[in-house]
Design a protein around this motif. Structure first.
Motif, PDB file in Angstrom:
ATOM      1  N   GLU A   1       9.258  -5.074 -19.770  1.00  0.00           N
ATOM      2  CA  GLU A   1       9.483  -5.916 -18.590  1.00  0.00           C
ATOM      3  C   GLU A   1      10.507  -5.316 -17.639  1.00  0.00           C
ATOM      4  OE1 GLU A   1      12.009  -7.837 -21.920  1.00  0.00           O
ATOM      5  OE2 GLU A   1      10.096  -6.761 -21.715  1.00  0.00           O
ATOM      6  N   HIS A   2      11.205  -4.286 -18.066  1.00  0.00           N
ATOM      7  CA  HIS A   2      12.182  -3.634 -17.193  1.00  0.00           C
ATOM      8  C   HIS A   2      11.483  -2.644 -16.253  1.00  0.00           C
ATOM      9  CE1 HIS A   2      15.838  -4.389 -20.082  1.00  0.00           C
ATOM     10  NE2 HIS A   2      15.467  -5.471 -19.410  1.00  0.00           N
ATOM     11  N   PRO A   3      12.137  -2.263 -15.151  1.00  0.00           N
ATOM     12  CA  PRO A   3      11.530  -1.273 -14.247  1.00  0.00           C
ATOM     13  C   PRO A   3      11.160   0.000 -14.995  1.00  0.00           C
ATOM     14  CG  PRO A   3      13.460  -2.255 -13.229  1.00  0.00           C
ATOM     15  CD  PRO A   3      13.440  -2.747 -14.648  1.00  0.00           C
ATOM     16  N   ALA A   4       9.948   0.469 -14.775  1.00  0.00           N
ATOM     17  CA  ALA A   4       9.408   1.599 -15.536  1.00  0.00           C
ATOM     18  C   ALA A   4       9.695   2.926 -14.853  1.00  0.00           C
ATOM     19  CB  ALA A   4       7.907   1.435 -15.717  1.00  0.00           C
ATOM     20  N   ILE A   5      10.127   3.893 -15.652  1.00  0.00           N
ATOM     21  CA  ILE A   5      10.322   5.271 -15.195  1.00  0.00           C
ATOM     22  C   ILE A   5       9.358   6.167 -15.957  1.00  0.00           C
ATOM     23  CG2 ILE A   5      11.896   7.242 -15.149  1.00  0.00           C
ATOM     24  CD1 ILE A   5      14.209   5.330 -14.748  1.00  0.00           C
ATOM     25  N   LEU A   6       8.540   6.923 -15.238  1.00  0.00           N
ATOM     26  CA  LEU A   6       7.631   7.887 -15.841  1.00  0.00           C
ATOM     27  C   LEU A   6       8.212   9.281 -15.643  1.00  0.00           C
ATOM     28  CD1 LEU A   6       4.767   8.308 -17.184  1.00  0.00           C
ATOM     29  CD2 LEU A   6       3.965   8.827 -14.859  1.00  0.00           C
ATOM     30  N   LEU A   7       8.497   9.982 -16.735  1.00  0.00           N
ATOM     31  CA  LEU A   7       9.059  11.329 -16.701  1.00  0.00           C
ATOM     32  C   LEU A   7       7.936  12.346 -16.791  1.00  0.00           C
ATOM     33  CD1 LEU A   7      12.029  10.761 -19.196  1.00  0.00           C
ATOM     34  CD2 LEU A   7      12.119  10.703 -16.697  1.00  0.00           C
ATOM     35  N   VAL A   8       7.874  13.265 -15.824  1.00  0.00           N
ATOM     36  CA  VAL A   8       6.803  14.258 -15.755  1.00  0.00           C
ATOM     37  C   VAL A   8       7.420  15.648 -15.893  1.00  0.00           C
ATOM     38  CG1 VAL A   8       4.762  15.029 -14.496  1.00  0.00           C
ATOM     39  CG2 VAL A   8       5.630  12.697 -14.142  1.00  0.00           C
ATOM     40  N   HIS A   9       7.141  16.318 -16.998  1.00  0.00           N
ATOM     41  CA  HIS A   9       7.786  17.596 -17.288  1.00  0.00           C
ATOM     42  C   HIS A   9       7.162  18.746 -16.508  1.00  0.00           C
ATOM     43  CE1 HIS A   9       4.410  18.979 -19.759  1.00  0.00           C
ATOM     44  NE2 HIS A   9       4.398  17.800 -20.367  1.00  0.00           N
ATOM     45  N   GLY A  10       7.811  19.896 -16.578  1.00  0.00           N
ATOM     46  CA  GLY A  10       7.348  21.079 -15.867  1.00  0.00           C
ATOM     47  C   GLY A  10       6.377  21.922 -16.677  1.00  0.00           C
TER      48      GLY A  10
ATOM     49  N   GLY B   1       4.806  24.630 -18.985  1.00  0.00           N
ATOM     50  CA  GLY B   1       5.293  25.272 -20.188  1.00  0.00           C
ATOM     51  C   GLY B   1       6.131  24.375 -21.071  1.00  0.00           C
ATOM     52  N   HIS B   2       6.505  23.212 -20.571  1.00  0.00           N
ATOM     53  CA  HIS B   2       7.311  22.271 -21.332  1.00  0.00           C
ATOM     54  C   HIS B   2       6.420  21.190 -21.941  1.00  0.00           C
ATOM     55  CE1 HIS B   2      11.263  23.254 -18.966  1.00  0.00           C
ATOM     56  NE2 HIS B   2      10.927  24.196 -19.831  1.00  0.00           N
ATOM     57  N   SER B   3       7.046  20.303 -22.684  1.00  0.00           N
ATOM     58  CA  SER B   3       6.372  19.130 -23.232  1.00  0.00           C
ATOM     59  C   SER B   3       7.311  17.952 -23.019  1.00  0.00           C
ATOM     60  CB  SER B   3       6.072  19.322 -24.722  1.00  0.00           C
ATOM     61  OG  SER B   3       7.277  19.287 -25.485  1.00  0.00           O
ATOM     62  N   LEU B   4       6.943  16.795 -23.532  1.00  0.00           N
ATOM     63  CA  LEU B   4       7.799  15.624 -23.359  1.00  0.00           C
ATOM     64  C   LEU B   4       9.188  15.833 -23.961  1.00  0.00           C
ATOM     65  CD1 LEU B   4       8.009  13.950 -26.290  1.00  0.00           C
ATOM     66  CD2 LEU B   4       5.747  13.149 -25.627  1.00  0.00           C
ATOM     67  N   LEU B   5       9.321  16.783 -24.901  1.00  0.00           N
ATOM     68  CA  LEU B   5      10.621  17.042 -25.511  1.00  0.00           C
ATOM     69  C   LEU B   5      11.635  17.590 -24.510  1.00  0.00           C
ATOM     70  CD1 LEU B   5       9.563  18.653 -28.918  1.00  0.00           C
ATOM     71  CD2 LEU B   5      10.389  16.322 -28.513  1.00  0.00           C
TER      72      LEU B   5
ATOM     73  N   VAL C   1       9.737  10.439 -12.021  1.00  0.00           N
ATOM     74  CA  VAL C   1      10.752  11.488 -12.045  1.00  0.00           C
ATOM     75  C   VAL C   1      10.072  12.761 -12.520  1.00  0.00           C
ATOM     76  CG1 VAL C   1      12.944  12.265 -13.037  1.00  0.00           C
ATOM     77  CG2 VAL C   1      12.584   9.831 -12.541  1.00  0.00           C
ATOM     78  N   GLY C   2       9.996  13.775 -11.651  1.00  0.00           N
ATOM     79  CA  GLY C   2       9.306  15.005 -12.005  1.00  0.00           C
ATOM     80  C   GLY C   2      10.175  16.213 -11.778  1.00  0.00           C
TER      81      GLY C   2
ATOM     82  N   GLY D   1      20.626  25.706 -12.722  1.00  0.00           N
ATOM     83  CA  GLY D   1      19.589  26.608 -12.273  1.00  0.00           C
ATOM     84  C   GLY D   1      18.261  25.887 -12.187  1.00  0.00           C
ATOM     85  N   HIS D   2      17.183  26.599 -12.522  1.00  0.00           N
ATOM     86  CA  HIS D   2      15.846  25.990 -12.545  1.00  0.00           C
ATOM     87  C   HIS D   2      15.619  25.506 -13.968  1.00  0.00           C
ATOM     88  CE1 HIS D   2      11.911  25.335 -10.703  1.00  0.00           C
ATOM     89  NE2 HIS D   2      11.387  25.644 -11.880  1.00  0.00           N
ATOM     90  N   GLU D   3      16.187  24.365 -14.274  1.00  0.00           N
ATOM     91  CA  GLU D   3      16.214  23.884 -15.649  1.00  0.00           C
ATOM     92  C   GLU D   3      16.279  22.365 -15.660  1.00  0.00           C
ATOM     93  OE1 GLU D   3      19.945  25.283 -17.434  1.00  0.00           O
ATOM     94  OE2 GLU D   3      20.751  25.505 -15.413  1.00  0.00           O
ATOM     95  N   VAL D   4      15.757  21.792 -16.741  1.00  0.00           N
ATOM     96  CA  VAL D   4      15.877  20.351 -16.911  1.00  0.00           C
ATOM     97  C   VAL D   4      17.368  20.019 -16.977  1.00  0.00           C
ATOM     98  CG1 VAL D   4      15.229  18.364 -18.314  1.00  0.00           C
ATOM     99  CG2 VAL D   4      13.698  20.330 -18.145  1.00  0.00           C
TER     100      VAL D   4
END
Length: 292
Positions: free
Chosen positions: A24-33, A35-39, A101-102, A266-269
């Motif tokens: 019920e809380h506001p939803a955030i969808l995380l979209v990885h780059g 070569g990555h995965s959800l980890l 969030v991507g 840098g170019h990193e999570v």
């Protein structure tokens, strides 16, 4: 904190998803780059968002982690398919829309989601991104660093994919050139992450090759002015892939977008040293714009 793992079939593929917090809380969808995965979105980072009253979903895109994969070197999809996957996933989760969030290729997916499926995007947070997507030429913006240009010019044979220790070494060294030069490279942390990644994938060779081979389709930089989703752009001051001018240009071309520089990044999570700043910024951004 509530937690749910699900394999969800959307758009003709299966996507592995993990949801944290209260639906019920506001939803955030995380979209990885690529070569990555959800980890890539560390669980401690996710927990901070959940503690701020958010329902957070991370997922493996095609060829990543436990989701549908294709033979290495032969991805049977394009970038627009990944966009459609994300739009269908939001619907399959029972959400009208989500705060997207991507990072890097995930930010390209976010841009196209906001353009082609605006009703699914409550807000956008775009990190380590370029306007119009990777693979498109932007002669008005700086090129990647000379070191990365030289790296990409070399033929990469890859490791022996059956050698787990070799794959972990390869994953660590693959991330090193993209990290901020002013901050010591966290080899121990990256090695621990690489071990988790290597241990949670159906096809590591496909994960580390196919996403970089897909067609980005027609350039869309000229359409960025049509994005109506409230947008936050986060960009590392030391990004060697897309120098910070790319992030500034992206923010300037999306109406009303806010830009925030991430120091020693840098170019990193998001590095842990930036979590306090980044989490506060995302919570503030998603607080103002809730799904309808």
């Amino acid at each position: 904190m509530s937690f749910e793992q699900r394999m969800i079939e959307v758009n003709g593929v299966e996507l592995s998803t993990e949801s944290f917090g209260r639906p019920e809380h506001p939803a955030i969808l995380l979209v990885h780059g690529a070569g990555h995965s959800l980890l890539a979105w560390e669980e401690d980072f996710v927990r901070r968002l959940v503690a701020g009253g958010r329902y957070v979903i991370r997922y493996d895109s095609r060829d990543a982690g436990l989701s549908t994969n294709y033979p290495a070197g032969a991805p049977a999809y394009e970038l627009r398919d990944l966009v459609a996957d994300a739009a269908c996933l939001i619907e399959a989760l029972g959400l009208t829309s989500a705060h997207v969030v991507g990072m890097s290729q995930g930010a390209a997916i976010g841009q196209l989601l906001a353009l082609d499926h605006p009703g699914r995007v409550a807000s956008l947070t775009l990190a380590s991104a370029t306007p119009g997507g990777p693979g498109h030429e932007h002669p008005d913006l700086p090129r990647m660093s000379a070191d990365l240009q030289a790296l990409f010019a070399e033929e990469d044979p890859g490791p022996d994919w059956s050698d787990r220790a070799g794959v972990i070494d390869y994953l660590v060294e693959a991330e090193r050139p993209f990290a901020a030069a002013s901050r010591p490279f966290d080899e121990a942390g990256m090695r621990a992450m690489a071990a988790r990644v290597a241990g949670r994938t159906r096809n590591i060779a496909a994960q580390l090759t196919n996403p970089f081979m897909i067609d980005a389709g027609e350039p869309w930089r000229g359409r960025l002015g049509q994005i109506t989703a409230p947008t936050l752009v986060l960009h590392g001051t030391e990004d060697p892939m897309f120098p910070i001018e790319h992030g500034r240009a992206l923010a300037e071309e999306i109406p009303g977008a806010r830009f925030m520089a991430m120091e020693q990044t840098g170019h990193e999570v998001f590095p842990r040293a930036q979590w306090d700043t980044v989490v506060d910024a995302i919570l503030d951004h998603t607080r103002a714009f809730r799904p309808v």
